[in-house]
Design a protein around this motif. Sequence first.
Motif, short mmCIF file in Angstrom:
data_model
loop_
_atom_site.label_atom_id
_atom_site.label_comp_id
_atom_site.label_asym_id
_atom_site.label_seq_id
_atom_site.Cartn_x
_atom_site.Cartn_y
_atom_site.Cartn_z
N THR A 121 -7.03 45.33 21.10
CA THR A 121 -7.21 45.68 19.69
C THR A 121 -8.67 45.64 19.25
OG1 THR A 121 -6.81 43.36 19.10
CG2 THR A 121 -4.91 44.84 19.08
N CYS A 122 -9.55 45.22 20.17
CA CYS A 122 -10.96 45.07 19.80
C CYS A 122 -11.59 46.44 19.54
CB CYS A 122 -11.72 44.35 20.91
SG CYS A 122 -13.44 44.00 20.51
N LYS A 123 -12.41 46.51 18.50
CA LYS A 123 -13.06 47.77 18.12
C LYS A 123 -14.47 47.91 18.68
CE LYS A 123 -10.47 47.99 13.76
NZ LYS A 123 -10.57 48.05 12.27
N PHE A 124 -14.95 46.85 19.33
CA PHE A 124 -16.32 46.87 19.84
C PHE A 124 -16.34 47.37 21.30
CE2 PHE A 124 -16.32 43.74 16.45
CZ PHE A 124 -17.44 44.10 15.73
N ARG A 125 -17.20 48.29 21.61
CA ARG A 125 -17.30 48.84 22.95
C ARG A 125 -18.23 47.96 23.79
NH1 ARG A 125 -16.63 53.46 25.90
NH2 ARG A 125 -18.26 54.00 27.40
N VAL A 126 -17.67 47.28 24.76
CA VAL A 126 -18.47 46.36 25.58
C VAL A 126 -18.71 46.90 26.99
CG1 VAL A 126 -17.79 44.30 24.31
CG2 VAL A 126 -16.40 45.07 26.23
N THR A 127 -18.14 48.05 27.31
CA THR A 127 -18.37 48.61 28.65
C THR A 127 -19.79 49.15 28.80
OG1 THR A 127 -17.37 50.67 27.87
CG2 THR A 127 -15.97 49.19 29.13
N GLY A 182 -13.80 35.13 20.38
CA GLY A 182 -13.07 34.16 21.18
C GLY A 182 -11.63 34.54 21.48
N LEU A 183 -11.20 35.74 21.11
CA LEU A 183 -9.82 36.16 21.36
C LEU A 183 -9.58 36.53 22.82
CD1 LEU A 183 -9.02 38.30 18.18
CD2 LEU A 183 -8.30 35.97 18.70
N CYS A 184 -10.66 36.77 23.56
CA CYS A 184 -10.55 37.06 24.99
C CYS A 184 -11.70 36.37 25.72
CB CYS A 184 -10.55 38.57 25.26
SG CYS A 184 -12.10 39.40 24.82
N PRO A 233 -13.44 43.61 34.95
CA PRO A 233 -12.61 44.76 34.59
C PRO A 233 -12.52 44.90 33.07
CG PRO A 233 -11.21 42.91 35.12
CD PRO A 233 -12.64 42.43 35.33
N HIS A 234 -12.41 46.12 32.58
CA HIS A 234 -12.37 46.33 31.13
C HIS A 234 -11.10 45.76 30.50
CE1 HIS A 234 -9.93 49.70 32.60
NE2 HIS A 234 -9.39 49.73 31.40
N CYS A 235 -10.06 45.52 31.31
CA CYS A 235 -8.81 45.00 30.76
C CYS A 235 -8.92 43.55 30.30
CB CYS A 235 -7.66 45.15 31.76
SG CYS A 235 -7.95 44.33 33.34
#
Length: 244
Positions: free
Chosen positions: A136-142, A152-154, A129-131
């Motif tokens: 706050t991340c600015k990078f689009r990983v979807t 490493g923050l998530c 899931p995208h959640c």
Amino acid sequence: MSDMKKYSISIAILFSILLAITLIGNFLIVGTPSLIIYISIAILLLIAAILLFSAVVTKKVLNDKKVSPSLMKVNYRIVKILYPVIVVISELAGMSKSGIRRVFIKLNNSYVRTRKYSFKGKDILVLLPHCLQQHTCKFRVTSTIENCARCGLCNIADLAKLGDDEDVHVFIATGGTLARKVIIENRPKAVIAVACERDLTEGIIDVKGIPVLGVYNERPNGPCFDTRVNMDMVREAVSFFKGE
């Protein structure tokens, strides 16, 4: 209230409804032929036997007791048919639907694990899931998990590394429609889905002919916001499908 108790109460309510309908049909409608009465009673007894069988097997599975694969398969099919009705009944009875969903996911995972697999990494799809991504991340990983900065923050960094190490496809979906599209396009032989109870049950029911292992996401900040996942459970699911 335990999940099994919620499930048992829902089953009891379902049987009571069927019993009431049978009694009304047989004794309040004038001129009902006796043969029809006998047939309806026989059908009611058959349904009662099926519900009792399902309740007994389900309780054993939830308690991690040994159940033969054949009984597990029969019970899983019964629960899969009854699931929509049981969810509605539990909601009308004022019980949380999450408990019924956890029962279904547990039965699904246990049923999948009665079989043996030996898939290659590229045949396994890990759906996320995208959640899971830090809000706050600015990078689009979807679009692709390779866009992850691996700070490493998530858990996204851990999952991206898992994809590299195990050669499995890891994809982040923004919803059920995109998840189904990913499955159709990649045509995996097995799916490991990380989500909340609602999305997991819907996904498991939607996917046909492919074994799916469901892993709950952890929600320390509430639903759909900076969630986490137990990486050991995801790694173990990958190892299971690879036959390790």
